[in-house]
Motif scaffolding. Structure first.
Motif, PDB file in Angstrom:
ATOM      1  N   GLU A   1       3.735  -5.461   3.629  1.00  8.34           N
ATOM      2  CA  GLU A   1       3.627  -6.272   4.839  1.00  8.34           C
ATOM      3  C   GLU A   1       3.386  -7.712   4.426  1.00  8.34           C
TER       4      GLU A   1
ATOM      5  N   ASN B   1       5.478   6.988   0.637  1.00 11.08           N
ATOM      6  CA  ASN B   1       6.179   5.747   0.964  1.00 11.08           C
ATOM      7  C   ASN B   1       5.340   4.542   0.555  1.00 11.08           C
TER       8      ASN B   1
ATOM      9  N   ARG C   1       0.843  -1.201   0.000  1.00 11.03           N
ATOM     10  CA  ARG C   1       0.000   0.000   0.000  1.00 11.03           C
ATOM     11  C   ARG C   1       0.874   1.245   0.000  1.00 11.03           C
ATOM     12  N   ASN C   2       0.239   2.361  -0.325  1.00 12.74           N
ATOM     13  CA  ASN C   2       0.878   3.669  -0.271  1.00 12.74           C
ATOM     14  C   ASN C   2       0.393   4.317   1.024  1.00 12.74           C
ATOM     15  N   ASP C   3       1.328   4.812   1.853  1.00 15.64           N
ATOM     16  CA  ASP C   3       0.926   5.356   3.158  1.00 15.64           C
ATOM     17  C   ASP C   3       0.472   6.805   3.104  1.00 15.64           C
TER      18      ASP C   3
ATOM     19  N   VAL D   1       4.517   0.737   1.463  1.00 15.62           N
ATOM     20  CA  VAL D   1       4.605  -0.160   2.610  1.00 15.62           C
ATOM     21  C   VAL D   1       4.198  -1.558   2.164  1.00 15.62           C
TER      22      VAL D   1
END
Length: 108
Positions: free
Chosen positions: A41, A37, A31-33, A39
């Motif tokens: 997981e 950035n 994902r895009n934070d 991210v």
């Protein structure tokens, strides 16, 4: 687990949106934070179960060690004899022995 995503798609990804992939017990979320950035997981169900088992085992071992340490401390915690009590007991035993010997000698 393999997830192929074009780089420009990740940059244009709206906040809150994500890419998700799953293969067997492995999971991947990208994902895009919102701050520019990216991210990623990853998780694996079998690894999570193994980590939980090790945490429980560690807790059990720590508890057993703590109990054994407390038991060891309690068994080693012997007080030295009370000197006054030993002295008085010795005096009384000496007096009693003297009285008994005196009685025995006078009976002869």
């Amino acid at each position: 687990m393999k997830l192929t995503i074009p780089a420009d798609s990740l940059r244009k990804l709206p906040e809150g949106a994500l890419y998700r992939g799953k293969s067997g017990q492995a999971n991947l979320t990208v994902r895009n934070d919102g701050s520019g950035n990216i991210v990623a997981e990853a998780s694996c169900d079998s690894l999570q179960q193994l980590v939980l088992w090790y945490e429980e085992e560690l807790t059990r071992i720590r508890s057993e060690t703590r109990n054994e340490t407390l038991n060891d401390v309690q068994t080693e915690e012997k007080r030295p004899p009370n000197r006054i009590r030993v002295f008085v007991t010795g005096i009384l035993a000496g007096l009693l022995a003297g009285v008994l010997l005196t009685i025995k000698l006078y009976k002869r």
